[in-house]
Design an enzyme around this catalytic site. Sequence first.
Site, PDB file in Angstrom:
ATOM      1  N   ASP A  74      36.227  37.147  46.488  1.00 16.38           N
ATOM      2  CA  ASP A  74      37.130  36.555  45.524  1.00 16.38           C
ATOM      3  C   ASP A  74      37.936  35.540  46.330  1.00 16.38           C
ATOM      4  OD1 ASP A  74      40.196  37.624  44.068  1.00 16.38           O
ATOM      5  OD2 ASP A  74      38.710  36.278  43.196  1.00 16.38           O
ATOM      6  N   ASP A 117      40.737  41.731  45.040  1.00 19.28           N
ATOM      7  CA  ASP A 117      42.020  42.423  45.106  1.00 19.28           C
ATOM      8  C   ASP A 117      42.125  43.527  44.086  1.00 19.28           C
ATOM      9  OD1 ASP A 117      43.909  39.764  43.446  1.00 19.28           O
ATOM     10  OD2 ASP A 117      42.472  41.212  42.692  1.00 19.28           O
ATOM     11  N   ASP A 158      39.329  43.008  39.093  1.00 19.56           N
ATOM     12  CA  ASP A 158      37.936  42.961  39.534  1.00 19.56           C
ATOM     13  C   ASP A 158      37.187  44.268  39.364  1.00 19.56           C
ATOM     14  OD1 ASP A 158      38.892  40.818  42.276  1.00 19.56           O
ATOM     15  OD2 ASP A 158      38.132  40.319  40.279  1.00 19.56           O
TER      16      ASP A 158
END
Lengths: 72, 609
Positions: free
Chosen positions: B317, B504, B508
Amino acid sequence: MKKMGKIEKLCCAHCAALIQEKIAQLDGVQEVSISFITQRIAMQIDESKADAIVMQAERIVKDIEPDCVLKF
Amino acid sequence: MTKENKKVVLRIVISAALFALSLIFGKTAAVSLLLSIAAYVTVGYDVVITAVKKLLRGRALDESFLMCIASIGAMAIGELHEGIFVMLFYKVGELFEHIAVERSRRSITALLEKMPQSVTVMRGGEECILLPEEVVVGDTVVLKPGDKAAVDGRITEGFASMDTSAITGESAPRSFGPGDEIVSGYINLNGSIQLRAEKEFYDSTVYKIMEMVESATMKKSKAEHFITKFAKVYTPIVVALAALLAFLPPAFSGYADFSVWLHRAFVFLVVSCPCALVISVPLSFFGGIGNVSRKGILIKGSNYIELLSRVHTVAFDKTGTLTDGNFTVARVETNDFDRQLLLALAASVESHSAHKLAVPICAAVEHSHMQVEDFVEAAGLGVRARVDGKAVACGCRRWMVESGVEGLCADTNETSVYVAVDGVYAGRIILEDTPRENAKAVLTDLRKNGAERICVLTGDHASNAQRLKTLLPIDALEAGLLPGDKVNCIEDYLPAGVTCFVGDGINDAPVLGRADVGFAMGAMGSDVAIEAADVVLLNDDLAGVSEAVRISKKTVRIVKQNIIFAISVKLLVLVLGACGVAGMWEAVFADVGVSVIAILNAMRLLWSR
């Protein structure tokens, strides 16, 4: 449902594997994992058969390792 | 060492002494025999008793029984000393196994054992001493210098410097103040603080970590499944071969050399227990899990260690994971306005704001000595003030448009602060977030450890992310993604090999779940992340990803070494034993020696960096 417990005084890794196998064959047990190192047992079982399974599991443990104590 | 183990050591020593004596007095048959039997009984009585107990329950293939047959059988056919030696060394090996397992077990509970026995809580305006389990959510906990936090909470009063190493593995102390989250396991070094308990003892981080490390061994690796199956067939096969060896060949010579073949059968029995493997393989995985847990990395299962050792693709990410969430000024765009002046004007105004975009703008300019008056901040939209008499406004595009500023440049979807001077659009400052300091090192490390594709998935706009490609060794960049798109990207990567995702956690969860191994960063206190991820990085350090891969590879390497070593040595002894080249001395030495070496090899992980 998930059922976690402790197996105390487990000193033989071989026996742990055997106990795991026998419990896996019990009716209503979908999955069972015994960790010899951390002396823990985790089972995925049918909620309705929970009591019977616990009783049978205790008997299996006593059979294979007489000094072992199974606690849920 | 436990009391029981100490007793065993005593028995071994006494038995060895008796054994030595029996060798010295070898000439006098009766004395030698007596000493030998005494030596055997001292060291082996419990094995015999266990063997009988188990035999009565129908467990004939138990190692105790097989060892008894081998050792007593050897003594019966005249090899007195061999029989004793076998039992002696068998017990030594067993003792070693017990000590190793005991040490490993203690290493995790050590974390919990070092927890404080009492907690100081303010109730009804008075300080009372409670057990950690008695603290409830909302309690005001007092931490004096030297105290260790027993529950998770948030500081309400006071500043302190704390040792976070028990949880994060970081040795450098960190400073905390009111509003900061404190995690159980932190030690207060100086300063007196009060915190509001946000979790109870059994929900707090240190307890959960211990739980997670303990449960991690429940998720078995393929290697462990293999060993279980192998052990199931190995012993019966070897015992069957032993029986064949004892009775078949002598049949051809009319049982004249029966004892020779019986002896070889006993050699087989000695090597019939695959204990070295059955213990060392799980121990290795446990060692790997324990090793990284001390660095603040929690791997939730042995199977993940195997997956990580074969990592192929790592998808990151972007914001907050590869980048540290801090912005810097990328460039200043104006039509005719002086760029330096624009920056200086903006910085003067922004210096009165704490907005995350204000900080980098001010950092880009050395202190300007312009006069700033009538500062006003519209939260989340912009700031305005009078700078050296000019009306300066800095803010987001929408705010500019709504305020009636015209002639804005084209919208390129880049993070920008637009500046208007005296109501006229003057230009904009474009910002970007910077990669973490160790991002390049971590990605390079990952490649070194076998990652073939490194990708960045981000919901941010492409132009923002492009710069990352020039700074970091990235193979692919997917920008403008919605959360659902990220899952699709992962699914595209999966067929190529083991795919990891580092995020994080908070948004997600589905991506973490879809990837083969999901890493959650900065997950302290975030239950959602801890639940969804397969590996939790407690100390918010990107290096945890490469470290997890490195240790996983080491673990799998050690497991393979042990398996190959143990199986080859046993096969060798079986073959040599059948030919009569290897005797019981060699067999038991190989059996116990292999066990000891495999276990030591496995413990390497627990002890090393």
